[in-house]
Design an enzyme around this catalytic site. Structure first.
Site, PDB file in Angstrom:
ATOM      1  N   TYR A  49       7.237  19.392   3.117  1.00 46.11           N
ATOM      2  CA  TYR A  49       8.221  18.321   3.182  1.00 46.11           C
ATOM      3  C   TYR A  49       9.535  18.894   3.712  1.00 46.11           C
ATOM      4  CZ  TYR A  49       5.098  15.544   0.157  1.00 46.11           C
ATOM      5  OH  TYR A  49       4.026  14.863  -0.378  1.00 46.11           O
ATOM      6  N   SER A 202       1.332   6.587  -2.119  1.00 46.61           N
ATOM      7  CA  SER A 202       1.386   5.405  -1.259  1.00 46.61           C
ATOM      8  C   SER A 202       0.901   4.147  -1.984  1.00 46.61           C
ATOM      9  CB  SER A 202       0.561   5.630   0.012  1.00 46.61           C
ATOM     10  OG  SER A 202       0.933   4.739   1.034  1.00 46.61           O
ATOM     11  N   LEU A 204       2.287   1.313  -2.399  1.00 42.23           N
ATOM     12  CA  LEU A 204       2.653   0.068  -1.713  1.00 42.23           C
ATOM     13  C   LEU A 204       2.132   0.057  -0.279  1.00 42.23           C
ATOM     14  CD1 LEU A 204       6.329  -0.373  -3.000  1.00 42.23           C
ATOM     15  CD2 LEU A 204       4.195  -1.164  -4.036  1.00 42.23           C
TER      16      LEU A 204
END
Length: 292
Positions: A49, A202, A204
């Site tokens: 990230y 994830s 949504l």
């Protein structure tokens, strides 16, 4: 060690997009404190990230409140080697013992901590040495550098093969009404049988649920609004989280948003109890047809 015994919160704060939030170190420190006070104590990271920049920013943010560390749980994932890494020409996966140990050391430096609460392999390696992975995990535990070990995005078979060699505390994978492969494959029931809680990313649909032009998203959202009205929930987003929390195995769900309202929705989802018909109504809306 289970996620519960680690002290993990059912809602996990995802740090994947934190650089896009344009927060200062002080602002991120305040965000962390607010999350903890709301009941969210677990923060999900990965060494890729921001190519390590996310962990570095988070580590710096923790220095503003030195007492925060014992109140939270840090999760980090490793095993993806991008092409901008030293000496890497082709992006690939690496789960060799040396790489796993070195990656943990680097994450500890960036996060300014002595240990990770939960250490995960980010993606299944097609060239694994399972015994080597298991030995590395055991060594890291014995050294006190990680409290628990797990995997991410593993199939049921891949999980079982490694779990037979060393205790795995979770499998982190994608799930939503749009992406229900883990439901259909029996992953949730298999993990529940092993007394392992899944961690879901994830929830949504990567933001798909908010689309005004995707007819499936509109249909699913309307189904969630109907359940919201029936249960008296504060938002349909809370229903989206409740749909996941209804699954077997006591799931933990990653909410990757800087908005406090989004975290509140996720926390409400833990408390809501969807009936079977509510749950299947949302699945039917996503599929466009009832179950067989």
């Amino acid at each position: 060690m289970t996620l519960s015994s680690l002290g993990c919160s059912r809602v996990v704060a995802g740090m994947w997009r934190v650089l896009e939030w344009k927060m200062s170190e002080r602002e991120l420190s305040n965000y962390v404190q607010d999350a903890i006070e709301s009941g969210i104590s677990t923060f999900d990271h990965a060494d890729v990230y921001g190519r390590g920049a996310v962990e570095t920013l988070f580590g710096q943010a923790l220095t503003y409140s030195p007492g925060q560390r014992h109140k939270l749980q840090l999760v980090s994932k490793v095993g993806i080697r991008p092409t901008n890494s030293p000496g890497v020409r082709i992006k690939h996966y690496d789960t060799s013992a040396t790489y796993l140990r070195d990656s943990v050391e680097q994450s500890l430096v960036r996060l300014k901590t002595d240990y990770l609460d939960l250490f995960l392999i980010h993606r299944p390696d097609p060239l694994p040495c399972l015994d080597e992975i298991a030995e590395a995990a055991q060594t890291l535990k014995q050294q006190g550098k990680i409290r628990a070990f797990g995997v991410s995005n593993y199939s049921t078979q891949q999980f079982d093969l490694l779990h037979a060699r060393t205790a795995l505390s979770t499998n982190q994978f994608e799930c939503s009404p749009f992406e229900a492969g883990a439901v259909e494959s029996g992953m949730f029931t298999a993990l529940a049988q092993a007394d392992v809680s899944p961690m879901i990313w994830s929830p949504l649909g990567g933001g798909r649920l908010f689309s005004e032009t995707d007819p499936v998203a509109v249909r699913v959202r309307e189904a969630m609004k109907s359940v919201q009205e029936h249960l008296g929930a504060s938002s349909w987003q809370a229903i989206a989280y409740a749909w996941l929390f209804r699954l077997p195995g006591t799931p933990y769900v990653i909410a990757g948003s800087r908005r406090r309202e989004a975290l509140v929705d996720a926390l409400e989802g833990v408390k809501l109890q969807l009936s079977r018909e509510h749950w299947f109504a949302i699945l039917e809306a996503a599929r466009g047809q009832p179950v067989a």
